[in-house]
Design a protein around this motif. Structure first.
Motif, PDB file in Angstrom:
ATOM      1  N   MET A   1      53.947  43.193  17.227  1.00 38.49           N
ATOM      2  CA  MET A   1      54.216  43.232  15.811  1.00 38.49           C
ATOM      3  C   MET A   1      54.732  44.622  15.439  1.00 38.49           C
ATOM      4  O   MET A   1      54.342  45.615  16.030  1.00 38.49           O
ATOM      5  CB  MET A   1      52.940  42.926  15.023  1.00 38.49           C
ATOM      6  N   LYS A   2      55.593  44.646  14.444  1.00 28.98           N
ATOM      7  CA  LYS A   2      56.107  45.916  13.954  1.00 28.98           C
ATOM      8  C   LYS A   2      55.668  46.098  12.507  1.00 28.98           C
ATOM      9  O   LYS A   2      55.680  45.155  11.723  1.00 28.98           O
ATOM     10  CB  LYS A   2      57.617  45.954  14.075  1.00 28.98           C
ATOM     11  N   ILE A   3      55.277  47.321  12.164  1.00 26.54           N
ATOM     12  CA  ILE A   3      54.874  47.670  10.800  1.00 26.54           C
ATOM     13  C   ILE A   3      55.883  48.678  10.277  1.00 26.54           C
ATOM     14  O   ILE A   3      56.185  49.657  10.955  1.00 26.54           O
ATOM     15  CB  ILE A   3      53.453  48.267  10.782  1.00 26.54           C
ATOM     16  N   TYR A   4      56.392  48.458   9.077  1.00 24.55           N
ATOM     17  CA  TYR A   4      57.396  49.339   8.488  1.00 24.55           C
ATOM     18  C   TYR A   4      56.813  50.056   7.273  1.00 24.55           C
ATOM     19  O   TYR A   4      56.131  49.443   6.458  1.00 24.55           O
ATOM     20  CB  TYR A   4      58.627  48.543   8.038  1.00 24.55           C
ATOM     21  N   ALA A   5      57.089  51.339   7.167  1.00 23.24           N
ATOM     22  CA  ALA A   5      56.734  52.130   5.985  1.00 23.24           C
ATOM     23  C   ALA A   5      58.032  52.682   5.419  1.00 23.24           C
ATOM     24  O   ALA A   5      58.823  53.277   6.139  1.00 23.24           O
ATOM     25  CB  ALA A   5      55.783  53.259   6.363  1.00 23.24           C
ATOM     26  N   ILE A   6      58.230  52.478   4.122  1.00 23.13           N
ATOM     27  CA  ILE A   6      59.479  52.854   3.476  1.00 23.13           C
ATOM     28  C   ILE A   6      59.207  53.906   2.409  1.00 23.13           C
ATOM     29  O   ILE A   6      58.247  53.816   1.654  1.00 23.13           O
ATOM     30  CB  ILE A   6      60.148  51.609   2.846  1.00 23.13           C
ATOM     31  N   SER A   7      60.093  54.884   2.319  1.00 21.22           N
ATOM     32  CA  SER A   7      59.974  55.975   1.357  1.00 21.22           C
ATOM     33  C   SER A   7      59.925  55.486  -0.083  1.00 21.22           C
ATOM     34  O   SER A   7      60.465  54.432  -0.418  1.00 21.22           O
ATOM     35  CB  SER A   7      61.169  56.924   1.510  1.00 21.22           C
ATOM     36  N   ASP A   8      59.288  56.288  -0.925  1.00 23.01           N
ATOM     37  CA  ASP A   8      59.356  56.081  -2.371  1.00 23.01           C
ATOM     38  C   ASP A   8      60.821  56.193  -2.787  1.00 23.01           C
ATOM     39  O   ASP A   8      61.599  56.865  -2.134  1.00 23.01           O
ATOM     40  CB  ASP A   8      58.594  57.179  -3.121  1.00 23.01           C
ATOM     41  N   ILE A   9      61.159  55.575  -3.903  1.00 25.22           N
ATOM     42  CA  ILE A   9      62.549  55.669  -4.377  1.00 25.22           C
ATOM     43  C   ILE A   9      62.566  56.334  -5.756  1.00 25.22           C
ATOM     44  O   ILE A   9      63.187  55.847  -6.687  1.00 25.22           O
ATOM     45  CB  ILE A   9      63.260  54.312  -4.384  1.00 25.22           C
ATOM     46  N   HIS A  10      61.900  57.466  -5.869  1.00 26.23           N
ATOM     47  CA  HIS A  10      61.876  58.212  -7.123  1.00 26.23           C
ATOM     48  C   HIS A  10      63.290  58.403  -7.657  1.00 26.23           C
ATOM     49  O   HIS A  10      64.210  58.714  -6.919  1.00 26.23           O
ATOM     50  CB  HIS A  10      61.253  59.597  -6.917  1.00 26.23           C
TER      51      HIS A  10
END
Length: 141
Positions: A1-10
């Motif tokens: 399984m792969k887990i993705y974390a994505i940056s805030d888009i301020h």
């Protein structure tokens, strides 16, 4: 399984409002569901959180971390912790000490910071964790 974390888009208010337009915010079931969510996501090895956790609480961080710290922790922490912490909130330019750095910052120990200041860089940093290999990688966006 792969887990993705994505940056805030301020700074991307229009895009955020567009995303919200797809959700019926008057529907009480969605509001109830959102309120039921934890302020972090945890695996056996990681804590995914907006800003950070109370690391002084050690393995009791779930109980010792205030809502304010989960959402607004400052200054960011670096160094060894018994789990990896993947957080946004603080721009990676600030954490790295390099005003031109807007990628994913890893302190070489237990902390990954992923807020690449999208409004300046024009790129959305994405960190992927492969549960089979136990390795992190940065995806180009």
């Amino acid at each position: 399984m792969k887990i993705y974390a994505i940056s805030d888009i301020h700074g991307y208010i229009e895009e955020f409002n567009t995303a919200l337009s797809y959700i019926d915010l008057d529907d009480e079931k969605y509001i109830k569901w959102m309120r039921s969510l934890e302020l972090f996501y945890m695996t056996d090895k990681q804590i995914y959180v907006h800003a950070g956790v109370d690391e002084e609480a050690d393995d009791l961080w779930k109980y010792g971390t205030s809502e304010e710290m989960f959402c607004e922790k400052y200054p960011p922490t670096t160094g060894e912790f018994y789990m990896d912490i993947i957080a946004g909130h603080i721009g990676t330019a600030m954490v790295s000490g390099d005003p031109d750095f807007h990628g994913i910052f890893h302190d070489g120990k237990s902390h990954y910071y992923i807020d690449g200041t999208v409004s300046i860089s024009g790129r959305i940093p994405v960190l992927m964790y492969d549960t089979e290999s136990g390795k992190y990688s940065r995806l180009n966006s």
